[in-house]
Write an enzyme that holds these catalytic residues in place. Structure first.
Site, PDB file in Angstrom:
ATOM      1  N   ASP A   9      45.383  35.285  32.476  1.00 42.75           N
ATOM      2  CA  ASP A   9      46.426  34.849  31.427  1.00 42.75           C
ATOM      3  C   ASP A   9      46.217  35.634  30.313  1.00 42.75           C
ATOM      4  O   ASP A   9      45.238  36.006  29.646  1.00 42.75           O
ATOM      5  CB  ASP A   9      46.345  33.501  31.285  1.00 42.75           C
ATOM      6  N   HIS A  26      49.812  44.655  30.795  1.00 38.13           N
ATOM      7  CA  HIS A  26      49.497  44.478  32.106  1.00 38.13           C
ATOM      8  C   HIS A  26      48.708  45.890  32.648  1.00 38.13           C
ATOM      9  O   HIS A  26      47.751  45.538  33.462  1.00 38.13           O
ATOM     10  CB  HIS A  26      50.781  44.269  33.392  1.00 38.13           C
ATOM     11  N   LEU A 120      32.528  43.251  49.689  1.00 40.57           N
ATOM     12  CA  LEU A 120      33.299  42.501  48.591  1.00 40.57           C
ATOM     13  C   LEU A 120      34.701  42.122  49.022  1.00 40.57           C
ATOM     14  O   LEU A 120      35.296  43.402  49.512  1.00 40.57           O
ATOM     15  CB  LEU A 120      33.248  42.967  47.261  1.00 40.57           C
TER      16      LEU A 120
END
Length: 228
Positions: A9, A26, A120
């Site tokens: 956020d 972004h 991962l």
């Protein structure tokens, strides 16, 4: 810790604070994703889930949505070599019926090219909403019961997980949210029943290795008894 999840956020607020257009926040936030991936690799964390684009985000302007879709797929493509080199598997989890046509083939290629990697697992929660996920899972269960493929007494907490979009992914041990808000915002509602939470006032583009290490230290100090 096996699974770290992040609610990323504050990208647009970071852009506003720096007198930039919202979507440039972004792009800066994408750099933070790389930092968190590096953190997981360095700390032997095997699952990372990132709240990348919610179903509610479709309410944003078409221009911003298009920019986000392009950014997500471009960044993933640009780092495909690093993903393979570091043993990173990439998955996009969400309502695939809502995936933009422009991204579907790229997403499928990325998932296919990294599906054998085990170091991962990076899950991009894309076109995702937890309430929608739960409803979708219930519908699947109902259809199986009606078709005689599933008995009512076979439905359990464990079996229900197999109908969620996140099937095969362990529940998050720790959920980090940046941006100052203290809520889940329709993120992994079913899976987070026993997750630990760590809320940060910093905006997502400003998250650092120091923040992440403090979050890990907080988690390691938690006494987790899962209700017992």
């Amino acid at each position: 810790m096996q699974h770290l999840a992040c609610i990323m956020d504050g990208n647009r607020r970071w852009a506003k604070k720096n007198s930039l257009r919202p979507w440039l926040g972004h792009r800066k936030g994408a750099e933070s994703i790389r930092e968190v991936i590096k953190f997981c690799l360095n700390n032997n964390i095997h699952y990372l889930s990132l709240f990348t684009f919610s179903i509610e985000n479709f309410n944003r302007s078409k221009q911003e949505c298009t920019y986000l879709f392009n950014l997500i797929t471009q960044e993933a493509q640009n780092h495909l070599g690093e993903f393979i080199q570091n043993g990173i598997r990439v998955r996009f989890i969400g309502n695939r019926a809502l995936f933009p046509e422009s991204t579907k083939s790229i997403i499928e290629q990325l998932e296919h090219k990294t599906e054998q990697n085990t170091q991962l697992n990076v899950n991009f929660l894309f076109c995702y909403g937890a309430r929608q996920e739960i409803i979708d899972a219930i519908k699947m269960v109902v259809r199986k019961v009606k078709a005689g493929l599933l008995a009512e007494d076979e439905i359990s907490e464990a079996s229900f997980f197999d109908y969620l979009w996140t099937r095969g992914v362990p529940e998050p041990d720790l959920i980090i949210r940046t941006g100052g808000a203290v809520r889940l915002s329709n993120f992994l509602l079913y899976q987070s029943a026993y997750s630990e939470f760590y809320f940060l006032d910093c905006l997502w583009p400003d998250i650092s290795q120091v923040h992440l290490q403090k979050a890990l230290g907080y988690f390691n100090d938690c006494k987790r008894n899962f209700g017992s």
